[in-house]
Design an enzyme around this catalytic site. Structure first.
Site, short mmCIF file in Angstrom:
data_model
loop_
_atom_site.label_atom_id
_atom_site.label_comp_id
_atom_site.label_asym_id
_atom_site.label_seq_id
_atom_site.Cartn_x
_atom_site.Cartn_y
_atom_site.Cartn_z
N LYS A 101 0.82 -1.22 0.00
CA LYS A 101 0.00 0.00 0.00
C LYS A 101 0.85 1.26 0.00
O LYS A 101 0.36 2.35 -0.37
CB LYS A 101 -0.95 0.01 1.21
CG LYS A 101 -0.27 0.24 2.55
CD LYS A 101 -1.29 0.23 3.68
CE LYS A 101 -0.63 0.46 5.04
NZ LYS A 101 0.03 1.78 5.14
N ASP A 102 2.11 1.17 0.41
CA ASP A 102 2.99 2.35 0.46
C ASP A 102 3.63 2.65 -0.90
O ASP A 102 4.22 3.71 -1.08
CB ASP A 102 4.11 2.14 1.49
CG ASP A 102 3.59 2.11 2.92
OD1 ASP A 102 2.52 2.69 3.17
OD2 ASP A 102 4.27 1.51 3.77
N ARG A 144 -7.71 9.19 2.62
CA ARG A 144 -8.66 8.17 2.19
C ARG A 144 -9.59 7.78 3.32
O ARG A 144 -10.82 7.71 3.15
CB ARG A 144 -7.89 6.94 1.68
CG ARG A 144 -8.79 5.74 1.34
CD ARG A 144 -7.96 4.48 1.07
NE ARG A 144 -7.17 4.08 2.23
CZ ARG A 144 -7.64 3.34 3.22
NH1 ARG A 144 -8.89 2.92 3.23
NH2 ARG A 144 -6.85 3.00 4.23
N ARG A 145 -9.01 7.52 4.49
CA ARG A 145 -9.84 7.15 5.64
C ARG A 145 -10.70 8.32 6.10
O ARG A 145 -11.88 8.15 6.42
CB ARG A 145 -8.94 6.66 6.79
CG ARG A 145 -8.30 5.31 6.51
CD ARG A 145 -7.25 4.97 7.54
NE ARG A 145 -6.67 3.64 7.29
CZ ARG A 145 -5.46 3.27 7.64
NH1 ARG A 145 -4.65 4.14 8.25
NH2 ARG A 145 -5.02 2.06 7.37
N ARG A 162 -0.08 10.93 13.19
CA ARG A 162 0.98 10.19 12.52
C ARG A 162 1.84 9.46 13.53
O ARG A 162 1.76 9.69 14.73
CB ARG A 162 1.84 11.13 11.68
CG ARG A 162 1.14 11.65 10.42
CD ARG A 162 2.13 12.14 9.41
NE ARG A 162 3.14 11.12 9.12
CZ ARG A 162 4.37 11.40 8.68
NH1 ARG A 162 4.74 12.66 8.48
NH2 ARG A 162 5.23 10.42 8.44
N ARG A 168 0.78 5.65 17.65
CA ARG A 168 -0.61 6.09 17.44
C ARG A 168 -1.55 5.51 18.49
O ARG A 168 -2.47 6.20 18.95
CB ARG A 168 -1.05 5.72 16.02
CG ARG A 168 -0.51 6.68 14.98
CD ARG A 168 -0.93 6.31 13.57
NE ARG A 168 -0.14 5.21 13.04
CZ ARG A 168 -0.36 4.64 11.86
NH1 ARG A 168 -1.38 5.03 11.12
NH2 ARG A 168 0.42 3.67 11.43
N CYS A 252 -5.21 13.76 -10.39
CA CYS A 252 -6.39 13.72 -9.54
C CYS A 252 -5.95 13.84 -8.09
O CYS A 252 -5.25 12.98 -7.57
CB CYS A 252 -7.15 12.41 -9.76
SG CYS A 252 -8.57 12.22 -8.66
#
Length: 305
Positions: A101-102, A144-145, A162, A168, A252
């Site tokens: 995902k990174d 996104r979240r 972060r 976290r 985008c």
């Protein structure tokens, strides 16, 4: 790869144990966080064979150095992989272990993903509560979240947060947040599944492209080094997700998500404040991404007029 007279255990780069016969040294590059090193260990377990010595090379990335700025101010996607990719291209490591995902949606010239390990839980996890309720304060640095949470429940306070997983989780208590949202796979890999109050259905929070998968990146022409570790089903799904995100394009600026569940590829773009969200599904990853880009650009144009 180098010839070595060291043993077969995973070692920090620079440590050596002499044995009678030479072995091939494979240097595995990884970020230095507890989760990243755990994931590198999982990768090493799949690569360990007779005649191969594995050396772990921790590398600090831009995302690790700057823990305060939002991702968009330090490069967004790719901030946790760029230095690892540079080390590969410069020959300082032989394999880079990434959370898929990174990664950016396309590999840099000269590099390729030689293997995707079997995917773990791709879902997002709510830690600190068992449900999303109006008025909650929820911590996440992910646009996104943020977008999907606000679309799910507009009466939320989403606060930037972060740091690594342990940080976290600690900051949730220090700052009095009701919950934080993290990737379920990372919590599972660190033995922290008990922290999870809710695993979001992808219909509620669509995961990041590649979430739950580990990618083993190598130099082009050296794919055989890791090919035996590749899970074909994971590759099919993750490559579709990355293709979709690439088709959305860097122009985008809206939050983007893509997830293939083995049956259907689903993707979305959204307003960061959750005021609109466009979700599509289909079989053609490129066409899906282009349609989402058109919709996002149309909404942006409408907002300017």
């Amino acid at each position: 790869m180098r010839s070595s007279a060291s043993g077969h255990a995973v070692a920090r780069a620079g440590s050596h144990a002499t044995v009678a016969s030479a072995a091939v040294l494979v240097r595995i590059g990884s970020r230095g966080s507890r989760l990243a090193l755990t994931q590198a260990g999982l990768a090493a377990d799949t690569l360990r064979t007779n005649g191969v010595e594995l050396a772990l090379v921790p590398i600090t990335t831009a995302g690790d150095r700057d823990r305060t700025k939002p991702f968009g101010q330090i490069g967004s996607r790719g901030v946790f992989v760029k230095e690892l990719e540079e080390a590969l291209l410069e020959g300082r490591i032989d394999v880079a272990v990434h959370s898929a995902k990174d990664m950016t949606s396309e590999d840099p010239h000269g590099l390729a993903v030689g293997a995707y390990l079997r995917r773990d839980d791709p879902r997002d996890a709510l830690c600190g509560a068992g449900a999303v309720r109006p008025g909650m304060r929820i911590g996440t640095a992910s646009v996104r979240r943020r977008a999907q949470l606000l679309a799910l429940e507009p009466d939320l306070s989403i606060e930037p947060l972060r740091g690594n997983i342990d940080t976290r989780l600690r900051k949730r208590g220090e700052r009095g947040l009701d919950a934080v949202v993290l990737a379920a796979c990372g919590l599972d890999r660190l033995g922290l599944a008990d922290e999870i109050g809710l695993r979001f259905d992808p219909e509620q929070l669509l995961p990041e492209a590649g979430q739950g998968a580990l990618a083993l990146q190598v130099r082009v022409g050296e794919e055989k080094l890791v090919a035996h570790a590749d899970d074909p089903e994971t590759r099919t799904r993750v490559e579709a997700e990355r293709t979709c995100v690439a088709a959305v394009g860097g122009g985008c600026l809206a939050p983007v998500a893509a997830h293939h569940d083995g049956m259907t590829l689903r993707a979305l773009v959204a307003a960061e404040d959750g005021s609109w969200l466009d979700r599509l599904s289909g079989d053609d990853a490129g066409a899906l991404g282009r349609e989402l880009a058109e919709r996002a650009n149309a909404r942006a144009e409408s907002a300017r007029s």
